[in-house]
Write an enzyme that holds these catalytic residues in place. Structure first.
Site, PDB file in Angstrom:
ATOM      1  N   HIS A  91     -29.179 -81.097   0.477  1.00  0.00           N
ATOM      2  CA  HIS A  91     -28.412 -82.158  -0.188  1.00  0.00           C
ATOM      3  C   HIS A  91     -28.940 -83.562   0.053  1.00  0.00           C
ATOM      4  O   HIS A  91     -28.690 -84.455  -0.750  1.00  0.00           O
ATOM      5  CB  HIS A  91     -26.922 -82.072   0.171  1.00  0.00           C
ATOM      6  CG  HIS A  91     -26.550 -82.706   1.474  1.00  0.00           C
ATOM      7  ND1 HIS A  91     -26.481 -81.996   2.646  1.00  0.00           N
ATOM      8  CD2 HIS A  91     -26.236 -83.977   1.788  1.00  0.00           C
ATOM      9  CE1 HIS A  91     -26.132 -82.818   3.625  1.00  0.00           C
ATOM     10  NE2 HIS A  91     -25.976 -84.025   3.143  1.00  0.00           N
TER      11      HIS A  91
ATOM     12  N   HIS B 187     -28.313 -82.311  10.390  1.00  0.00           N
ATOM     13  CA  HIS B 187     -27.178 -82.698   9.529  1.00  0.00           C
ATOM     14  C   HIS B 187     -27.005 -81.779   8.314  1.00  0.00           C
ATOM     15  O   HIS B 187     -25.935 -81.210   8.128  1.00  0.00           O
ATOM     16  CB  HIS B 187     -27.288 -84.166   9.123  1.00  0.00           C
ATOM     17  CG  HIS B 187     -26.402 -84.539   7.983  1.00  0.00           C
ATOM     18  ND1 HIS B 187     -25.027 -84.512   8.080  1.00  0.00           N
ATOM     19  CD2 HIS B 187     -26.684 -84.909   6.704  1.00  0.00           C
ATOM     20  CE1 HIS B 187     -24.498 -84.868   6.905  1.00  0.00           C
ATOM     21  NE2 HIS B 187     -25.489 -85.108   6.067  1.00  0.00           N
TER      22      HIS B 187
ATOM     23  N   ASP C 177      10.118 -83.133  12.790  1.00  0.00           N
ATOM     24  CA  ASP C 177       9.478 -81.821  12.937  1.00  0.00           C
ATOM     25  C   ASP C 177       8.037 -81.975  13.396  1.00  0.00           C
ATOM     26  O   ASP C 177       7.118 -82.040  12.606  1.00  0.00           O
ATOM     27  CB  ASP C 177       9.545 -81.005  11.641  1.00  0.00           C
ATOM     28  CG  ASP C 177       9.236 -81.866  10.432  1.00  0.00           C
ATOM     29  OD1 ASP C 177       8.938 -83.060  10.608  1.00  0.00           O
ATOM     30  OD2 ASP C 177       9.271 -81.339   9.319  1.00  0.00           O
TER      31      ASP C 177
ATOM     32  N   GLU D 100     -32.434 -87.856  -1.862  1.00  0.00           N
ATOM     33  CA  GLU D 100     -32.086 -89.215  -1.445  1.00  0.00           C
ATOM     34  C   GLU D 100     -33.056 -89.746  -0.392  1.00  0.00           C
ATOM     35  O   GLU D 100     -33.503 -90.878  -0.467  1.00  0.00           O
ATOM     36  CB  GLU D 100     -30.637 -89.217  -0.905  1.00  0.00           C
ATOM     37  CG  GLU D 100     -30.106 -90.582  -0.542  1.00  0.00           C
ATOM     38  CD  GLU D 100     -29.911 -91.507  -1.746  1.00  0.00           C
ATOM     39  OE1 GLU D 100     -30.013 -91.017  -2.881  1.00  0.00           O
ATOM     40  OE2 GLU D 100     -29.690 -92.699  -1.531  1.00  0.00           O
ATOM     41  N   ASP D 101     -33.356 -88.909   0.588  1.00  0.00           N
ATOM     42  CA  ASP D 101     -34.054 -89.430   1.771  1.00  0.00           C
ATOM     43  C   ASP D 101     -35.523 -89.030   1.896  1.00  0.00           C
ATOM     44  O   ASP D 101     -36.216 -89.495   2.783  1.00  0.00           O
ATOM     45  CB  ASP D 101     -33.343 -88.958   3.059  1.00  0.00           C
ATOM     46  CG  ASP D 101     -31.943 -89.529   3.167  1.00  0.00           C
ATOM     47  OD1 ASP D 101     -31.676 -90.521   2.471  1.00  0.00           O
ATOM     48  OD2 ASP D 101     -31.135 -88.994   3.936  1.00  0.00           O
TER      49      ASP D 101
ATOM     50  N   ASP E 236     -20.302 -82.553   3.800  1.00  0.00           N
ATOM     51  CA  ASP E 236     -21.247 -83.587   4.247  1.00  0.00           C
ATOM     52  C   ASP E 236     -20.486 -84.693   4.967  1.00  0.00           C
ATOM     53  O   ASP E 236     -20.841 -85.108   6.071  1.00  0.00           O
ATOM     54  CB  ASP E 236     -21.960 -84.127   2.989  1.00  0.00           C
ATOM     55  CG  ASP E 236     -22.815 -85.353   3.260  1.00  0.00           C
ATOM     56  OD1 ASP E 236     -23.550 -85.339   4.257  1.00  0.00           O
ATOM     57  OD2 ASP E 236     -22.744 -86.304   2.457  1.00  0.00           O
TER      58      ASP E 236
HETATM   59 MN    MN Z   1     -25.623 -85.931   4.039  1.00  0.00          MN
END
Ligand code: MN
Length: 729
Positions: A76, A52, A263, A80-81, A143
């Site tokens: 990134h 990812h 259009d 967080e993870d 992301d």
């Molecule tokens: Mn992400």
């Protein structure tokens, strides 16, 4: 994993080729770091998680972004993870990368729920404000793009949530930043989740007509191509059907079937020189009949998001209209990649530009543009550039917009003055914060309130940034101090009167009161009390005035009795009266309804002969009457009164309501009175402490029966504990 490594090497090759200044080492070590930290983590589709951030980096690299952006894209999700920290990333990859990664992480934590349009706009602004660096937004968009491309592996609920968020936040942001290509892809991916049936209908119809479309476009491209070649203009021509969401939106907005859409097709002519754009336009209008009013020159007046092109809609074969967009290659890159394209362009020419210089360019460009749409755009970006606003969350996820430098106090008063006045503490991001804490965009702020709160502190006026909060605090002091002062003044005066042997309750005698107020130059007794409480007049001095007036009325008692007897001699007793009151033995005398107990027809009443004010009417159960009788005040001046048979006027009644304090209490009271067509003269609510509030109400009624109806209705309001008629002061 091998496949992922291969993809990374490919990415690196591409980056090196596109950008000579790219730092291979930083990008490679960022990739290694991400691999290490995400090791063992899997995505929903079963692939290693690091695929990812790698995909995100690929999108960012395709946009032509710089080394720091690519490294940050790879990293990134680390904070967080995984166990990675800001400090570590800063040490390894530098401050800029760490700042970007941290800001992306913060944005990831922004809670999102479907909201009203205004809230959504605030959320978009908040994204920009929090990002500080436009690269953060670009990475965040990349992301999201990859997450949307792989959304099928999420639960249906999650798919819808992400799709809404994409439609409402990310696609508009991509649009504002001029990233048309990504914006269209985001919209189509989101639409697929939000209305799969509608999406499928359009794609199926497009596939069914693919050959027709193809033939139509080929024919146009050939015809234009030949003509331009003859004229010696080198041009790249491509044609396509517009993206699915734009077709969908047109069908929905215009209630049309797909074949009715004006259009559906867009043909692009890309040339080298700007001058050629206008030449091409001429040739096209020569080849096809233009539709009047559909020519737009976005070259001389670029769109707010920096988009430049000439647009015209012309009629093709079989009367089929199509749009032609004419632009140079530079304009084309700007149209496709927006602000990201500029990044690339500048860096390519001048080398590593400082962030400030880059922002300066955007600022200049934005300020050069006008029209309302542009203003919105400028405002949105300025938040990023000029940072004069902060956006913070309530615990429920509502966004509150405050000026930069606003504190916890401003937030509390922005929610409601009752919240500010009862604040006893605050938490920012779940931690106790000082009241003067300066709020940062993205903070989640929770105000703790207590009914036991003694109200705001004087210091708060200085610590608040907004005039709204300051005014509310000042108001509180004015009001609250007054109540305090009135209570203190009353107690002081009563103590002083007792000392001088002045009967308690003598101020209930209207004549004494009128005299005292006149001599002390106050309009009401509570003003007098407030001044005593405040220290503006001594209780002794006030008590002396009371005593003098009290003695005066006692001396005159005899005279009044004579007056009364004289009148009593008259035999005529009318049963009607303009005032609604019949005074025994006195015709047509001046009548005044006392405000202390506000009698209404049907009440048991009594009259008191005042000097110069006529007869004042009290309820028999008025505390002032009861007290005066007990102390034998004004003996001989009480007179029997009764209600007339026909009364046409309305009477002022007053009620005191005690209730559990809650939102909407006052609203409910007002609504009920208006429902039964009762005119309110005044309504005053104040907190009693311990979660209770008192509401004083003055309104017009016909008689006691109607007053009872009102009381009954009010007593049914949720939380109402007691309703009393006012008697006495
Ligand atoms: Mn992400």
């Amino acid at each position: 994993m091998q496949e992922i490594n291969d993809r990374f090497e490919l990415l690196l090759e591409k980056v090196k080729k596109a950008n000579l200044l790219a730092d291979e080492n930083i990008i490679r070590s960022a990739f290694d770091y991400a691999c290490g930290h995400h090791e063992g983590q899997l995505r929903k589709d079963g692939s290693p998680f690091v695929s990812h951030p790698l995909a995100t980096a690929e999108i960012v690299a395709d946009l032509g972004m710089d080394t720091d952006s690519i490294a940050a894209a790879l990293l990134h999700d680390c904070i967080e993870d995984t166990g990675a920290t800001f400090e570590e990333i800063k040490k390894l990859f530098g401050r800029a990368v760490a700042d970007i990664v941290e800001a992306v992480t913060k944005l990831t934590r922004v809670p999102y729920t479907t909201k009203e349009e205004e809230q959504i706009e605030n959320l978009r602004k908040m994204f920009l404000a929090m990002a500080k660096d436009i690269r953060v937004i670009i990475i965040k968009i990349a992301d999201r793009l990859h997450n949307m491309r792989t959304i099928n592996y999420q639960s249906e609920k999650k798919q819808r949530e992400k799709a809404f968020e994409t439609m409402e936040i990310y696609a508009p942001l991509a649009h504002r930043l001029g990233m048309a290509r990504i914006k269209c892809e985001l919209e189509d991916l989101a639409l697929q989740c939000l209305d799969p049936v509608g999406y499928r209908e359009i794609t199926e119809e497009l596939i069914a007509r693919a050959q027709t479309h193809e033939n139509f476009l080929i024919h146009i491209k050939e015809r234009i191509g030949v003509r331009l070649k003859d004229a010696g203009i080198e041009a790249h021509i491509d044609g396509r059907v517009k993206h699915i969401y734009s077709i969908y939106r047109k069908m929905y907005n215009q209630h049309k079937a797909m074949y009715e859409i004006y259009d559906l097709y867009a043909v692009r002519v890309i040339v080298k020189e700007m001058a050629d754009c206008y030449n091409v336009m001429g040739f096209i209008h020569d080849l096809y009949k233009p539709i009047p009013g559909r020519f737009k020159d976005y070259i001389s007046t670029p769109k707010p998001n920096m988009y430049q092109s000439l647009h015209t809609t012309v009629i093709g074969r079989e009367g089929m209209p199509f749009e032609v967009q004419i632009r140079t290659w530079d304009m084309h890159h700007m149209a496709e990649y927006g602000i990201a394209a500029h990044w690339k362009y500048k860096e390519g020419i001048t080398g590593a530009l400082g962030l400030e210089e880059k922002l300066e360019w955007v600022r200049r460009l934005l300020e050069a543009q006008q029209d309302t749409e542009a203003e919105d755009f400028i405002r949105a970006l300025k938040i990023d550039m000029f940072a004069d606003e902060v956006f913070v969350f309530t615990p429920k996820g509502d966004v509150i917009n405050l000026p930069a430098g606003a504190t916890v106090i401003d937030f509390a008063y922005a929610i409601h003055s009752a919240v500010g006045n009862r604040m006893v503490g605050a938490k920012v991001n779940s931690r106790i914060a000082n009241y003067d804490y300066k709020l940062q965009s993205g903070d989640i702020v929770e105000i703790m309130t207590s009914n036991a709160s003694h109200g705001p502190s004087r210091d708060w006026v200085m610590q608040a940034k907004t005039s709204e909060a300051r005014n509310k605090i000042k108001q509180w002091f004015k009001r609250e101090r007054r109540d305090e002062n009135v209570a203190r003044g009353k107690a002081d005066l009563e103590a002083e009167m007792k000392k001088h042997g002045i009967p308690h309750g003598v101020l209930g005698n209207e004549e004494v009161l009128a005299g005292v107020l006149k001599r002390t130059s106050f309009l009401s007794l509570s003003d007098l009390y407030a001044t005593i409480g405040f220290g503006g007049m001594t209780a002794t001095r006030a008590a002396n005035r009371v005593r003098e007036e009290y003695l005066k009325t006692r001396e005159k008692d005899q005279t009044d009795k004579d007056v009364l007897e004289k009148h009593a001699a008259k035999p005529h007793r009318p049963r009607t009266s303009v005032t609604g009151i019949i005074v025994e033995g006195i015709d047509n005398c001046l009548v005044k309804f006392s405000r202390c107990c506000s009698p209404v027809p049907g009440d048991d009443i009594t009259g008191f002969i005042t000097k110069g004010y006529g007869v004042s009417i009290h309820r028999k159960d008025c505390t002032n009457v009861v007290a005066a009788r007990r102390h034998h005040d004004g003996e001989g001046r009480w007179v029997n009164v009764s209600w007339a048979d026909e009364i046409t006027t309305a009477f002022e009644a007053s009620l005191e309501i005690s209730a559990r304090d809650r939102d909407g209490l006052v609203m409910d009271i007002a609504r009920i009175l208006s429902d039964i067509k009762i005119g309110i003269r005044s309504m005053n609510a104040r907190a009693l402490g311990d979660g209770y509030a008192a509401v004083s109400l003055i309104f017009d009624v016909r008689d006691v029966t109607q007053l009872k109806t009102v009381t009954n209705k009010l007593s049914q309001i949720q939380g109402v504990v007691e309703i009393m008629r006012r008697t006495g002061l």
